[in-house]
Design an enzyme around this catalytic site. Structure first.
Site, PDB file in Angstrom:
ATOM      1  N   GLY A 147       0.825  -1.196   0.000  1.00 47.64           N
ATOM      2  CA  GLY A 147       0.000   0.000   0.000  1.00 47.64           C
ATOM      3  C   GLY A 147       0.860   1.247   0.000  1.00 47.64           C
ATOM      4  N   CYS A 148       0.275   2.364  -0.422  1.00 42.39           N
ATOM      5  CA  CYS A 148       1.048   3.608  -0.555  1.00 42.39           C
ATOM      6  C   CYS A 148       1.506   4.136   0.807  1.00 42.39           C
ATOM      7  CB  CYS A 148       0.240   4.650  -1.316  1.00 42.39           C
ATOM      8  SG  CYS A 148      -1.448   4.899  -0.720  1.00 42.39           S
TER       9      CYS A 148
END
Length: 336
Positions: A147-148
């Protein structure tokens, strides 16, 4: 040439992937799917790609008729775990959703609100944080892109955890732009609202938190993580507050990061605070620090759609195949 496809090619991450792969010297993008836009030309939805591709979006069900070397899954959470069991084992799969990032099915269900339908398949996926798991990614056929927010925080904290340099809790204040919420607007994520507002959301409950705690957290160093919606379109800027163990100072922190990321072409150590505009539209992660009286601040800045999604996915493809890590990703950040 590697035949490459993207399932979920009409979303923001899928579109970033399209742009990167169209210029990758070893990749031939031959197939994209979209649930909403099947049958429409890619450049009719995204005019900036006009003249670069003649492809049209296909239905995702047509994947079984494709002959692909590599498939990127850029679909909403829950969709990849339905599709992945249908894919040929020889096809490399890189998933950009959260479906295969978390090892514990109960934790996955708690944070994503859906059941992990293929826990056995999940164990086949390597967690694809390029700089941390490079050796496991080499030759891997199933990769779960991080995930970012997890990318920004793990890159900022992992060297310190590995060296045992901090004590007590770590507090994370993370800010993101509206593109992180996807192409389809919702009441809380639509940019006309966000463009002049600032607010926190998903306190203690963000779905990227368990990715971080799998690698970072423990009883001595709990992670307190808060996300904020910021009035910008792209980027993540994360600030991490902690206390150094006695005997360590800023010079030790600098040496720790410079040594740990010595072979990492996309991680840049900067003096003081990074500037988010210095990484936008690129695969770079800029990290900096400040320290006084044993209290340490670590900052990290990334582009959520590049290093936080599509760029890192292509970086993982390169690593897995033994290609130069920066291939197809050499673009400089756009400034200002």
């Amino acid at each position: 040439m590697l035949k490459v496809g993207i399932a979920g090619g009409s979303g923001y991450s899928g579109t970033e992937l399209t742009g990167i792969l169209l210029s990758h010297p070893d990749a031939e993008l031959t197939w994209l799917s979209s649930g909403r836009y099947a049958g429409e030309q890619v450049c009719s939805l995204y005019p900036h790609l006009k003249g670069l591709t003649d492809l049209s979006f296909s239905t995702v069900s047509s994947i079984t008729q494709q002959d692909l070397d590599i498939l990127f899954l850029a679909m909403p959470h829950g969709k990849a775990m339905e599709l992945a069991p249908q894919l040929a084992p020889e096809t490399m799969v890189i998933d950009l959703s959260g479906d295969f990032r978390i090892s514990d099915p109960a934790v996955f269900s708690e944070y994503y609100g859906i059941e992990m339908k293929a826990p056995g398949l999940q164990r086949e996926f390597v967690y694809g944080l390029s700089e941390i798991n490079r050796e496991k990614i080499r030759g891997a056929r199933r990769i779960a892109n991080p995930g970012c927010f997890a990318t920004a925080t793990i890159l900022a904290m992992y060297p310190l955890y590995m060296k045992g340099m901090i004590e007590g809790p770590v507090y994370v204040d993370a800010k993101t732009g509206s593109s992180g919420s996807g192409r389809n607007p919702k009441p809380g994520t639509h940019h006309p609202r966000r463009s002049s507002s600032f607010f926190g959301y998903k306190s203690f409950a963000h779905q990227h938190l368990p990715e971080m705690t799998q690698l970072l957290s423990g009883p001595e160093n709990p992670l307190v993580f808060q996300t904020h919606s910021a009035p910008m379109v792209r980027g993540i800027f994360s600030t991490h507050f902690m206390r150094l163990k006695e005997g360590y100072g800023i010079d030790d922190v600098t040496e720790c990061f410079e040594q740990f990321y010595d072979k990492a072409p996309f991680v840049r150590w900067v003096e003081g605070s990074p500037d988010l505009s210095s990484v936008l539209h690129s695969n770079y992660a800029d990290i900096g620090a400040a320290e006084k009286d044993g209290f340490l601040i670590i900052w990290s800045a990334i582009d959520n759609l590049q290093k936080g999604a599509a760029g890192q996915a292509v970086q993982n493809m390169n690593i897995s195949l033994g290609l130069p890590e920066k291939k197809g990703l050499e673009r400089a950040p756009s400034f200002p």
